[in-house]
Scaffold this active site. Sequence first.
Site, PDB file in Angstrom:
ATOM      1  N   LYS A 176       9.309   4.694 -12.996  1.00 44.18           N
ATOM      2  CA  LYS A 176       8.569   4.539 -11.740  1.00 44.18           C
ATOM      3  C   LYS A 176       9.083   3.296 -11.017  1.00 44.18           C
ATOM      4  CE  LYS A 176       3.739   5.572 -10.784  1.00 44.18           C
ATOM      5  NZ  LYS A 176       2.370   5.329 -11.244  1.00 44.18           N
TER       6      LYS A 176
HETATM    7  O1  G3P Z   1      -1.213   7.190  -9.582  1.00 45.09           O
HETATM    8  C1  G3P Z   1      -1.450   6.097  -8.783  1.00 45.09           C
HETATM    9  C2  G3P Z   1      -2.701   5.454  -9.198  1.00 45.09           C
HETATM   10  O2  G3P Z   1      -2.551   4.908 -10.455  1.00 45.09           O
HETATM   11  C3  G3P Z   1      -3.245   4.494  -8.226  1.00 45.09           C
HETATM   12  O3  G3P Z   1      -4.532   4.867  -8.084  1.00 45.09           O
HETATM   13  O4  G3P Z   1      -6.899   4.554  -7.794  1.00 45.09           O
HETATM   14  O5  G3P Z   1      -5.399   2.558  -8.080  1.00 45.09           O
HETATM   15  O6  G3P Z   1      -5.361   3.891  -5.972  1.00 45.09           O
HETATM   16  P1  G3P Z   1      -5.599   3.898  -7.433  1.00 45.09           P
END
Ligand code: G3P
Length: 214
Positions: A83
């Site tokens: 990533k």
């Molecule tokens: O897959 C991306 C994720 O880990 C981020 O999610 O909820 O931190 O915006 P969030």
Amino acid sequence: MKFFIDTADIKQIEEVNKWFPLAGVTTNPALVAKSGEKHHNLIRSICSIVKGSVSAEVLATSSKEMVKEAQVLAGLHSQVVVKLPLIQEGLKATRELNAKNISTNLTLCFSALQALAAARAGATFVSVFVGRLDDIGLDGMEIVAQTIQIFSQYQIKTRVLVASVRHLSHVLAAAELGADLITMPPALFLKMVEHPLTDKGLIQFLKAAGRKVD
Ligand code: G3P
């Protein structure tokens, strides 16, 4: 649409994978820190549980360092997808890694044009962060729709991964749009299959059959 789980919690991955075969796992530095595990050990353990791609994120911010770190991560297991942040240096690294046959997931994507740039650099996946777009009053799913339309128009092979998923409306909209993949937090897997009418109907059937129901 295939389902990835968005967590670095081994127990939760094992639990969900028992009844919802996962196509992969996505992690990020925040999730890894929360797990309290060492990054490399964690990624190896996840690969031993789920038979699919496991995204492991680099911490470097220069393409040179990103490539070095990516090679180490890719060397941990054949299922690892590296990533990388969707910035200029990340795109440079993507090109190099593509030439070395290392799979990549370009993360922190917030526009269809960023997604197109990731695709042109040779990204395997591009993670569109729908929840964080909604958080600032924009429509995350609109960016997914635009990306899918552009990728299909030019027969682009980069897979659209719907990420930063907050609720079931995101999941339904992603499936309706024909997104390739979605990565969901563990709790959403259960929410996806629960329905009050299912529970009510089951109780009715059991009672009708003479079973004692609590
Ligand atoms: O897959 C991306 C994720 O880990 C981020 O999610 O909820 O931190 O915006 P969030």
